[in-house]
Design an enzyme around this catalytic site. Structure first.
Site, PDB file in Angstrom:
ATOM      1  N   GLU A  62      -4.400   5.468  -2.215  1.00 16.86           N
ATOM      2  CA  GLU A  62      -3.718   4.946  -1.037  1.00 16.86           C
ATOM      3  C   GLU A  62      -4.442   5.381   0.237  1.00 16.86           C
ATOM      4  O   GLU A  62      -5.194   6.372   0.224  1.00 16.86           O
ATOM      5  CB  GLU A  62      -2.277   5.486  -1.015  1.00 16.86           C
ATOM      6  CG  GLU A  62      -1.443   5.098  -2.231  1.00 16.86           C
ATOM      7  CD  GLU A  62      -0.907   3.674  -2.176  1.00 16.86           C
ATOM      8  OE1 GLU A  62      -1.610   2.768  -1.683  1.00 16.86           O
ATOM      9  OE2 GLU A  62       0.226   3.461  -2.630  1.00 16.86           O
ATOM     10  N   ASN A  79      -2.860  -2.800   1.505  1.00 13.90           N
ATOM     11  CA  ASN A  79      -3.239  -1.691   2.391  1.00 13.90           C
ATOM     12  C   ASN A  79      -4.646  -1.177   2.075  1.00 13.90           C
ATOM     13  O   ASN A  79      -5.058  -0.150   2.586  1.00 13.90           O
ATOM     14  CB  ASN A  79      -2.213  -0.551   2.275  1.00 13.90           C
ATOM     15  CG  ASN A  79      -2.119   0.019   0.871  1.00 13.90           C
ATOM     16  OD1 ASN A  79      -2.894  -0.352  -0.012  1.00 13.90           O
ATOM     17  ND2 ASN A  79      -1.190   0.942   0.659  1.00 13.90           N
TER      18      ASN A  79
END
Ligand code: PGA
Length: 246
Positions: free
Chosen positions: A143, A136
């Protein structure tokens, strides 16, 4: 950005190890920023081999790791502390007191993040920061998000990261849900960045990170703003980047 294209994982590991080793030879008391995960394992093996051959000396090297799971102890074989000892520290002559990771067992996030950020600052700049990349686009455990988190912070891991990491645990429920990680600014302060990627599964994210827009939705894309980034990747991971860059 420099891109080194390796034919496979072994060649990627050797080339990246060459860059780390050059750093240690040029500056024996350098600060290395280290990473965990499956990507750098071959690089660490190569460094150990060169150390055993007498070509590398870690006695002056200092290290800071990117991240650590929150809530698991050093003895847990899934802790990044354990990983670093298994894969590097126990096999070379680096003094234990020169190696640093966030303390996953410190429950007070504010206290631990402040301590680790301060520690990194007190060591001066990181000379060479090693990075892997998540599917990702995460670097460390930064994140995808609406903002770039700047300093060392505590993150809630995304479902995709928990899924990717559950292969190392008995089940997804056993994967820690939080981690301490260097922030984007902490990483960007490093003088040089070495990022590695291998396998077809990383091809989309390598293209999006280095040839797409700079956005916190793809955390690694911020590396486009750093002036000394080297990407060492195998052919599969580079298979989707624009042809003119290969
Ligand atoms: P991997 O993880 O090396 O196991 O693919 C990379 C990362 O999540 O940073």
């Amino acid at each position: 950005m420099r891109i080194y294209r390796a034919k496979d994982y072994e060649e990627m590991s050797r080339r990246a190890a060459g860059i780390v080793s050059a750093q240690i030879i040029m500056k024996p008391d350098c600060v290395l920023g280290l990473a965990t995960g499956s990507t750098p394992v071959g690089l660490y093996k190569q460094l150990i081999e060169w150390y055993r051959n007498g070509d590398l000396d870690f006695s002056g090297v200092r290290t800071v790791n990117l991240d650590e799971y929150k809530g698991i102890s050093r003895e847990n074989d899934q802790s990044y502390y354990y990983f670093m000892h298994q894969n590097l520290f126990d096999h070379v002559n680096i003094p234990a007191e020169n190696t640093h990771l966030p303390d996953g067992m410190e429950p007070d996030s504010e206290k631990e993040c402040g301590r680790y950020e301060e520690l990194i600052r007190s060591m001066g700049s990181v000379d060479l920061q090693l990075l892997g990349i998540g599917h990702n686009g995460h670097i460390g455990f930064n994140e995808p998000s609406d903002v770039f988190d700047k300093q060392v912070h505590c993150v809630n891991l995304t479902q995709s990261t928990i899924e990717a990491n559950k292969r190392f645990f008995a089940s997804a429920e056993d994967v820690p849900k939080q981690a301490y990680t260097m922030g984007i600014q902490t990483i960007m302060r490093s003088k040089k960045i070495l990022i590695m990627a291998n396998g077809e599964g990383k091809a989309d994210i390598i293209r999006d990170s280095f040839f797409g827009p700079i956005t916190p939705k793809v955390p690694a894309s911020v590396l486009q703003l750093h002036n000394d980034v080297t990407l060492v990747a195998d052919e599969a991971a580079l298979s989707k980047i624009p042809v003119s860059f290969v």
